[in-house]
Motif scaffolding. Structure first.
Motif, short mmCIF file in Angstrom:
data_model
loop_
_atom_site.label_atom_id
_atom_site.label_comp_id
_atom_site.label_asym_id
_atom_site.label_seq_id
_atom_site.Cartn_x
_atom_site.Cartn_y
_atom_site.Cartn_z
N LEU A 87 0.75 -1.20 0.11
CA LEU A 87 0.00 0.09 -0.16
C LEU A 87 0.97 1.37 0.09
O LEU A 87 2.02 1.27 0.29
CB LEU A 87 -0.95 0.18 1.29
CG LEU A 87 -1.90 -1.31 1.43
CD1 LEU A 87 -2.66 -0.95 2.86
CD2 LEU A 87 -2.88 -1.01 0.35
N TYR A 88 0.32 2.34 -0.48
CA TYR A 88 1.04 3.70 -0.48
C TYR A 88 0.98 4.39 0.90
O TYR A 88 -0.29 4.60 1.38
CB TYR A 88 0.61 4.62 -1.79
CG TYR A 88 0.85 3.80 -2.92
CD1 TYR A 88 2.26 4.04 -3.56
CD2 TYR A 88 -0.10 3.14 -3.78
CE1 TYR A 88 2.55 3.31 -4.67
CE2 TYR A 88 0.14 2.63 -4.82
CZ TYR A 88 1.53 2.78 -5.40
OH TYR A 88 1.86 2.29 -6.66
N ASP A 90 1.83 7.31 1.65
CA ASP A 90 1.49 8.99 1.71
C ASP A 90 -0.05 8.97 0.93
O ASP A 90 -0.39 10.15 0.79
CB ASP A 90 2.45 9.64 0.90
CG ASP A 90 2.77 8.97 -0.61
OD1 ASP A 90 2.35 7.85 -1.02
OD2 ASP A 90 3.09 9.66 -1.54
N LEU A 91 -0.80 7.91 0.76
CA LEU A 91 -2.28 7.96 0.38
C LEU A 91 -2.96 7.53 1.62
O LEU A 91 -2.51 6.76 2.49
CB LEU A 91 -2.22 7.05 -0.82
CG LEU A 91 -2.51 7.51 -2.30
CD1 LEU A 91 -1.09 8.25 -2.59
CD2 LEU A 91 -2.54 6.67 -3.30
N THR A 92 -4.36 7.89 1.68
CA THR A 92 -5.27 7.81 2.65
C THR A 92 -5.53 6.44 2.33
O THR A 92 -5.62 5.84 1.40
CB THR A 92 -6.38 8.56 2.90
OG1 THR A 92 -7.21 8.60 1.70
CG2 THR A 92 -5.83 10.20 2.81
N GLU A 95 -7.98 6.40 -0.44
CA GLU A 95 -7.26 6.62 -1.82
C GLU A 95 -6.47 5.42 -2.33
O GLU A 95 -6.84 5.15 -3.18
CB GLU A 95 -6.37 7.76 -1.74
CG GLU A 95 -7.14 8.98 -1.54
CD GLU A 95 -6.12 10.27 -1.04
OE1 GLU A 95 -6.49 11.32 -0.98
OE2 GLU A 95 -4.94 9.79 -0.66
N PHE A 99 -7.34 3.46 -5.71
CA PHE A 99 -6.31 3.35 -6.80
C PHE A 99 -6.45 1.97 -7.08
O PHE A 99 -6.54 1.45 -8.36
CB PHE A 99 -4.96 3.79 -6.23
CG PHE A 99 -3.98 3.21 -7.11
CD1 PHE A 99 -3.66 3.93 -8.27
CD2 PHE A 99 -3.01 2.33 -6.70
CE1 PHE A 99 -2.89 3.62 -9.15
CE2 PHE A 99 -1.92 1.88 -7.52
CZ PHE A 99 -1.94 2.51 -8.84
N ARG A 131 -3.57 8.63 6.61
CA ARG A 131 -2.76 8.27 5.47
C ARG A 131 -2.32 6.91 6.14
O ARG A 131 -2.08 6.78 7.22
CB ARG A 131 -1.42 9.10 5.37
CG ARG A 131 -1.98 10.29 4.95
CD ARG A 131 -0.86 11.20 4.32
NE ARG A 131 -1.34 12.41 3.98
CZ ARG A 131 -0.25 13.37 3.64
NH1 ARG A 131 0.90 13.22 3.54
NH2 ARG A 131 -0.77 14.76 3.43
#
Lengths: 245, 368
Positions: A87-88, A90-92, A95, A99, A131
């Motif tokens: 998972l990213y 810096d993304l919530t 999000e 994605f 995040r």
């Protein structure tokens, strides 16, 4: 239809047989444990089934599709979660879900409805706009698994999904796996933890690129007259001549 | 298309969330233009000069007044001996000494020629050259004007006309250079780093297992940086026109198109680097050493290529920034159109295609 069939599947790097003619089948709806010491060839075998790596020889089908010719169809039918984090940070949470669902081409309404259902299920409603980087590791892993099956695949590959988390979180993680299996998703999981091997319907144990044993946990324990899967694993792994990488 | 949109949105989140990097990326061109324009300029203003003038006749006095009046020089008094000149160079940081012969005016009148010695501090050769050029220009200018009214011309000296940059403004040179540098940094380094970062964190693997075509992943990465770079180009142009008073003589749409071409070239180099490396540090190192340094050293904007050894001159041909630098210089300063820069444009285009094909091919190999 079998969910996975492999017949003499091999991968050779130079002169090194990473995977040496393995053959096995996985039934639909099954939780299939794929065990082996480090360097035994688990990850390579799994990568061939996911379409990340081309087999050197042998045959295999995943969800009824051929791994040589129908990689695109396979990709649509499977989910994947790796030992490294997927998972990213810096993304919530929302999000991230949006994605990954987006790259599987899911329609907006499907994503919206399913996201709120998922957040409720994981008790993450209040964290939806936080995040991912700020979440504890155990939550991240549960979330990563939920994201891996968000697009409702027939089969999900889990590569050492529970590395580095405590036993309680691991137990919770396995509850998610059971829930997925109940919905009819086939689970193909590699693991180092022998207690987790006991949770699987069937397990295979790889040694030096070959599958040395394949049965239900109970069957294996009986066959090797061992008290636990740990003993079974040790008996088999001791035969290994290849050192871990 | 839906997949692509999801990707591009995600890339924008990454860039917008990382405030510090964003500020650096957008602020870098501003800072560089300001540094090069005001601090690092080898243009000289108000350099103090002394005079050794035993003659003190009308001609020498006029020349001194004229030097003092120019905005490059300030009169700092006279000396009586060479020794005194040397002392003042050392003690006061005098930049230039003008030495007249004892009978300057007579020589001019009777022999129709006279010499003036210009002494500069060559421990800083660049400034020294610039100063002696400026001083010569002022003296030539004086001569030209006197000759125009004099009944008999004193002497005829070759007058150097400095094409395109009559005031020897350094800004004319570095604006195209800064443009090449900034675009190279943003496009090449940032693309390489973000793609390699996805490899490091394992998210790339997840994407490769998904039904997205690899080409889409890569294109989606490029879109935000393309936009960011165009913003940077516009910033640089605005700053150079309004803050540094460097004109854009040629066509602005053509300039933007050429910048777009260079951006795509830089992006594909970044992509190529990302396919060849596995860690963010290596990617950064490769972009800095492999692309940024050649851009600074071999594009011709800091050091003239004609003065380099043969081998380096040959190497400079494969530096994309060199061609882009020449293109921007031609359009901005010389006002050339496409017919004047088709060769450079063609070379850039060729390089872009090669890099793009190589990187896409390499990207596919990595998947096997």
């Amino acid at each position: 239809m079998k969910m996975i069939t492999a017949k003499n599947l091999s991968k050779v790097f130079g002169g090194f047989k990473a995977v040496d003619a393995i053959s096995f089948e996985v039934e639909p709806g099954e939780i299939f444990g794929f065990l082996g010491a480090n360097g035994a060839g688990k990850t390579t075998a799994m990568r061939m089934l996911c379409g990340l790596s081309r087999p050197s020889s042998g045959e295999a089908t995943v969800a009824g599709f051929d791994v040589y010719r129908q990689q695109e169809q396979i990709k649509r039918a499977i989910g994947y979660m790796s030992q490294k984090f997927s998972l990213y940070d810096d993304l919530t949470i929302t999000e991230n879900i949006r994605f990954y669902a987006g790259i599987y081409g899911k329609p907006g309404r499907f994503i919206k409805e399913k996201t709120s259902a998922l957040l409720r299920e994981l008790h993450l409603e209040t964290e939806a706009d936080k995040r991912v980087g700020s979440l504890p590791l155990g939550w991240k892993q549960k979330l990563a698994f939920s994201v891996a099956i968000f697009h409702e695949p027939q089969l999900v590959f889990l590569d050492e999904p529970t590395g580095g988390v405590d036993p309680i979180t691991r137990r919770e993680f396995w509850n998610l796996i059971y829930a997925a299996a109940e919905k009819g998703i086939t689970v193909f999981v590699t693991t180092h933890y022998m207690d987790e091997a006991e949770y699987c319907n069937r397990v295979s144990i790889m040694v030096d690129g070959r599958i040395e044993a394949l049965d239900t946990p109970a069957g294996l324990k009986q066959h090797y007259s061992a008290a636990s899967m740990n003993d079974v694993f040790l008996q088999l792994a001791r035969k290994a001549t290849r050192s871990a990488d | 298309m839906k997949q692509f949109k999801a990707f591009v949105r995600k890339e924008f989140y990454h860039i917008l969330r990382d405030r510090r990097t964003l500020i650096i990326l957008l602020g870098m061109p501003v800072v560089q233009i300001l540094i090069f324009g005001f601090a690092l300029s080898n243009e000289v203003g108000n350099a103090r000069f002394v005079v050794l003038d035993p003659a003190q006749d009308p001609a020498t006095t006029q020349i001194i007044t004229q030097l003092d009046a120019s905005r490059y020089f300030d009169y700092a008094g006279s000396c009586r001996t060479y020794r005194e000149i040397e002392e003042r160079f050392r003690r006061e940081g005098i930049k230039l000494a003008v030495v007249f012969p004892p009978s300057f005016n007579q020589e001019l009148q009777h022999l129709h020629t006279a010499q003036i010695q210009l002494v500069t501090d060559a421990s800083d050769p660049n400034t020294a050259t610039t100063l002696s050029n400026y001083a010569s220009a002022v003296i030539n200018d004086y001569q030209a004007r006197t000759n125009a009214v004099a009944p008999l011309p004193y002497t005829i000296l070759p007058v150097t006309r400095m094409l395109y940059n009559p005031q020897l403004k350094a800004a004319y040179n570095f604006v195209p250079g800064v443009m090449a540098m900034v675009l190279m940094l943003v496009c090449t380094m940032m693309t390489a780093i973000t793609i390699v970062k996805e490899k490091e964190t394992g998210t790339m693997e997840v994407m490769l297992v998904s039904p997205v075509q690899p080409l889409k992943i890569v294109l989606a990465k490029a879109v935000p940086y393309l936009l960011l770079s165009l913003v940077n180009v516009v910033t640089i142009l605005l700053l150079s026109v309004y803050a540094l008073e460097v004109p854009v003589r040629g066509s602005i749409p053509l300039l933007l198109l050429e910048s777009g071409l260079f951006i795509v070239a830089s992006l594909s180099i970044g992509l190529l680097i990302s396919t060849a490396t596995g860690s963010q540090q290596t990617a950064m190192f490769l972009s800095l050493l492999g692309m940024f340094l050649p851009t600074v050293l071999l594009s011709g904007f800091m050091f003239p290529i004609e003065n380099m050894p043969w081998l380096l001159q040959q190497v400079s041909h494969i530096v994309p920034a060199k061609w882009f630098y020449q293109v921007v210089q031609s359009i901005m300063i010389k006002g050339k159109g496409l017919d004047g820069i088709w060769k450079e444009t063609g070379i850039l285009l060729g390089m872009t295609v090669v890099f793009l094909l190589l990187s896409i091919k390499n990207f596919k190999i990595r998947l096997a």
